[in-house]
Design a protein around this motif. Structure first.
Motif, PDB file in Angstrom:
ATOM      1  N   PRO A   1       0.275  12.826 -13.989  1.00 40.07           N
ATOM      2  CA  PRO A   1       0.898  14.137 -13.771  1.00 40.07           C
ATOM      3  C   PRO A   1       2.245  14.079 -13.054  1.00 40.07           C
ATOM      4  CG  PRO A   1      -0.828  13.797 -12.178  1.00 40.07           C
ATOM      5  CD  PRO A   1      -0.869  12.620 -13.112  1.00 40.07           C
ATOM      6  N   LEU A   2       2.597  12.903 -12.498  1.00 39.04           N
ATOM      7  CA  LEU A   2       3.876  12.789 -11.796  1.00 39.04           C
ATOM      8  C   LEU A   2       4.457  11.405 -12.042  1.00 39.04           C
ATOM      9  CD1 LEU A   2       5.984  13.854  -9.721  1.00 39.04           C
ATOM     10  CD2 LEU A   2       4.562  12.803  -7.947  1.00 39.04           C
ATOM     11  N   ARG A   3       5.696  11.387 -12.482  1.00 35.32           N
ATOM     12  CA  ARG A   3       6.420  10.132 -12.667  1.00 35.32           C
ATOM     13  C   ARG A   3       7.873  10.393 -12.294  1.00 35.32           C
ATOM     14  NH1 ARG A   3       5.158   5.476 -15.011  1.00 35.32           N
ATOM     15  NH2 ARG A   3       3.256   6.392 -15.867  1.00 35.32           N
ATOM     16  N   VAL A   4       8.385   9.601 -11.346  1.00 35.08           N
ATOM     17  CA  VAL A   4       9.765   9.752 -10.887  1.00 35.08           C
ATOM     18  C   VAL A   4      10.421   8.382 -10.938  1.00 35.08           C
ATOM     19  CG1 VAL A   4      11.252  10.437  -8.964  1.00 35.08           C
ATOM     20  CG2 VAL A   4       9.081  11.605  -9.302  1.00 35.08           C
ATOM     21  N   GLU A   5      11.619   8.333 -11.484  1.00 35.25           N
ATOM     22  CA  GLU A   5      12.391   7.099 -11.526  1.00 35.25           C
ATOM     23  C   GLU A   5      13.800   7.391 -11.061  1.00 35.25           C
ATOM     24  OE1 GLU A   5      12.165   4.995 -15.215  1.00 35.25           O
ATOM     25  OE2 GLU A   5       9.983   5.214 -15.316  1.00 35.25           O
ATOM     26  N   GLY A   6      14.371   6.429 -10.361  1.00 33.96           N
ATOM     27  CA  GLY A   6      15.737   6.607  -9.891  1.00 33.96           C
ATOM     28  C   GLY A   6      16.378   5.280  -9.563  1.00 33.96           C
ATOM     29  N   THR A   7      17.690   5.294  -9.486  1.00 39.87           N
ATOM     30  CA  THR A   7      18.468   4.092  -9.206  1.00 39.87           C
ATOM     31  C   THR A   7      19.483   4.419  -8.123  1.00 39.87           C
ATOM     32  OG1 THR A   7      18.256   3.418 -11.506  1.00 39.87           O
ATOM     33  CG2 THR A   7      19.975   2.350 -10.242  1.00 39.87           C
ATOM     34  N   ILE A   8      19.675   3.465  -7.211  1.00 41.54           N
ATOM     35  CA  ILE A   8      20.756   3.595  -6.233  1.00 41.54           C
ATOM     36  C   ILE A   8      21.692   2.402  -6.418  1.00 41.54           C
ATOM     37  CG2 ILE A   8      19.481   4.973  -4.549  1.00 41.54           C
ATOM     38  CD1 ILE A   8      19.035   2.460  -2.904  1.00 41.54           C
TER      39      ILE A   8
ATOM     40  N   GLU B   1      25.612  -4.106  -5.547  1.00 44.39           N
ATOM     41  CA  GLU B   1      24.242  -4.301  -6.029  1.00 44.39           C
ATOM     42  C   GLU B   1      23.573  -2.971  -6.353  1.00 44.39           C
ATOM     43  OE1 GLU B   1      22.567  -8.434  -4.141  1.00 44.39           O
ATOM     44  OE2 GLU B   1      22.227  -6.620  -2.994  1.00 44.39           O
ATOM     45  N   GLU B   2      22.490  -3.059  -7.117  1.00 46.21           N
ATOM     46  CA  GLU B   2      21.759  -1.882  -7.567  1.00 46.21           C
ATOM     47  C   GLU B   2      20.262  -2.146  -7.463  1.00 46.21           C
ATOM     48  OE1 GLU B   2      23.129   0.224 -11.237  1.00 46.21           O
ATOM     49  OE2 GLU B   2      21.198  -0.505 -11.989  1.00 46.21           O
ATOM     50  N   ARG B   3      19.488  -1.095  -7.159  1.00 43.73           N
ATOM     51  CA  ARG B   3      18.026  -1.174  -7.158  1.00 43.73           C
ATOM     52  C   ARG B   3      17.486   0.021  -7.928  1.00 43.73           C
ATOM     53  NH1 ARG B   3      19.383  -5.149  -5.076  1.00 43.73           N
ATOM     54  NH2 ARG B   3      18.599  -6.253  -3.264  1.00 43.73           N
ATOM     55  N   ALA B   4      16.427  -0.223  -8.694  1.00 45.33           N
ATOM     56  CA  ALA B   4      15.740   0.846  -9.416  1.00 45.33           C
ATOM     57  C   ALA B   4      14.362   1.022  -8.798  1.00 45.33           C
ATOM     58  CB  ALA B   4      15.622   0.489 -10.894  1.00 45.33           C
ATOM     59  N   PHE B   5      13.922   2.258  -8.673  1.00 43.79           N
ATOM     60  CA  PHE B   5      12.640   2.592  -8.075  1.00 43.79           C
ATOM     61  C   PHE B   5      11.868   3.490  -9.027  1.00 43.79           C
ATOM     62  CE2 PHE B   5      15.772   1.952  -4.792  1.00 43.79           C
ATOM     63  CZ  PHE B   5      15.139   1.104  -3.897  1.00 43.79           C
ATOM     64  N   SER B   6      10.566   3.321  -9.074  1.00 42.64           N
ATOM     65  CA  SER B   6       9.741   4.229  -9.876  1.00 42.64           C
ATOM     66  C   SER B   6       8.451   4.516  -9.119  1.00 42.64           C
ATOM     67  CB  SER B   6       9.445   3.656 -11.261  1.00 42.64           C
ATOM     68  OG  SER B   6       8.720   2.458 -11.164  1.00 42.64           O
ATOM     69  N   LEU B   7       7.988   5.740  -9.258  1.00 46.89           N
ATOM     70  CA  LEU B   7       6.764   6.203  -8.622  1.00 46.89           C
ATOM     71  C   LEU B   7       5.934   6.888  -9.698  1.00 46.89           C
ATOM     72  CD1 LEU B   7       5.028   7.202  -6.083  1.00 46.89           C
ATOM     73  CD2 LEU B   7       6.349   9.300  -6.334  1.00 46.89           C
ATOM     74  N   ALA B   8       4.659   6.569  -9.751  1.00 40.12           N
ATOM     75  CA  ALA B   8       3.766   7.229 -10.697  1.00 40.12           C
ATOM     76  C   ALA B   8       2.453   7.538  -9.999  1.00 40.12           C
ATOM     77  CB  ALA B   8       3.515   6.340 -11.911  1.00 40.12           C
ATOM     78  N   VAL B   9       1.930   8.714 -10.259  1.00 41.07           N
ATOM     79  CA  VAL B   9       0.589   9.081  -9.821  1.00 41.07           C
ATOM     80  C   VAL B   9      -0.287   8.990 -11.061  1.00 41.07           C
ATOM     81  CG1 VAL B   9      -0.888  10.893  -8.882  1.00 41.07           C
ATOM     82  CG2 VAL B   9       1.436  10.587  -7.994  1.00 41.07           C
ATOM     83  N   GLU B  10      -1.244   8.071 -11.050  1.00 43.97           N
ATOM     84  CA  GLU B  10      -2.122   7.882 -12.192  1.00 43.97           C
ATOM     85  C   GLU B  10      -3.482   8.473 -11.897  1.00 43.97           C
ATOM     86  OE1 GLU B  10      -1.910   3.639 -12.624  1.00 43.97           O
ATOM     87  OE2 GLU B  10      -0.161   3.799 -13.947  1.00 43.97           O
ATOM     88  N   VAL B  11      -3.996   9.275 -12.823  1.00 45.85           N
ATOM     89  CA  VAL B  11      -5.288   9.950 -12.645  1.00 45.85           C
ATOM     90  C   VAL B  11      -6.311   9.290 -13.546  1.00 45.85           C
ATOM     91  CG1 VAL B  11      -6.525  12.134 -12.932  1.00 45.85           C
ATOM     92  CG2 VAL B  11      -4.183  12.118 -12.018  1.00 45.85           C
ATOM     93  N   PHE B  12      -7.464   8.990 -12.969  1.00 44.73           N
ATOM     94  CA  PHE B  12      -8.574   8.398 -13.703  1.00 44.73           C
ATOM     95  C   PHE B  12      -9.736   9.397 -13.680  1.00 44.73           C
ATOM     96  CE2 PHE B  12      -6.019   5.049 -11.977  1.00 44.73           C
ATOM     97  CZ  PHE B  12      -5.896   4.151 -13.033  1.00 44.73           C
ATOM     98  N   THR B  13     -10.221   9.771 -14.844  1.00 49.73           N
ATOM     99  CA  THR B  13     -11.347  10.705 -14.930  1.00 49.73           C
ATOM    100  C   THR B  13     -12.632   9.940 -15.162  1.00 49.73           C
ATOM    101  OG1 THR B  13     -11.060  11.003 -17.298  1.00 49.73           O
ATOM    102  CG2 THR B  13      -9.862  12.536 -15.852  1.00 49.73           C
TER     103      THR B  13
END
Length: 115
Positions: free
Chosen positions: A52-59, A98-110
């Motif tokens: 339900p949530l996925r965020v990706e970003g780069t600095i 330099e550059e870094r990429a970050f990703s966050l995901a909330v994974e749901v298991f039913t």
């Protein structure tokens, strides 16, 4: 008769390999990817039911300036806005250009995913 014990939803335990807190239903630790228990069904890695949530970003650090230090902080709040968990999940430094990429995901298991 089944000897498999049904876990309470949200129950946790400690991974014996990396000491991360993981869901009791996990077959593989999501942090270190080590096996946590024998799975007679042969399914190696459970697939999330949905995310339900996925965020990706780069600095990117601008060229020609001083190095930056960073901390990746994760905070979880309940429906009343109270912080229930706060963890630093990573730290590092960025040199000029330099550059870094970050990703966050909330994974749901039913329950359907635990057959």
């Amino acid at each position: 008769m089944s000897t498999t014990r049904q876990a309470t939803a949200g129950a946790t335990r400690i991974c014996p390999h990396c000491r991360a807190v993981v869901l009791e239903t996990a077959v593989i630790c999501p942090a270190c990817q080590h096996h946590l228990r024998f799975n007679p069904g042969g399914v190696v890695k459970p697939v999330p039911s949905f995310s339900p949530l996925r965020v990706e970003g780069t600095i990117r650090h601008p060229a020609g300036s001083e190095p930056w230090e960073y901390s990746v902080l994760l905070s979880i709040r309940n429906d009343r806005g109270e912080e229930i968990s706060r963890q630093v999940v990573g730290v590092g430094a960025l040199q000029s250009g330099e550059e870094r990429a970050f990703s966050l995901a909330v994974e749901v298991f039913t329950r359907d995913g635990f057959r």
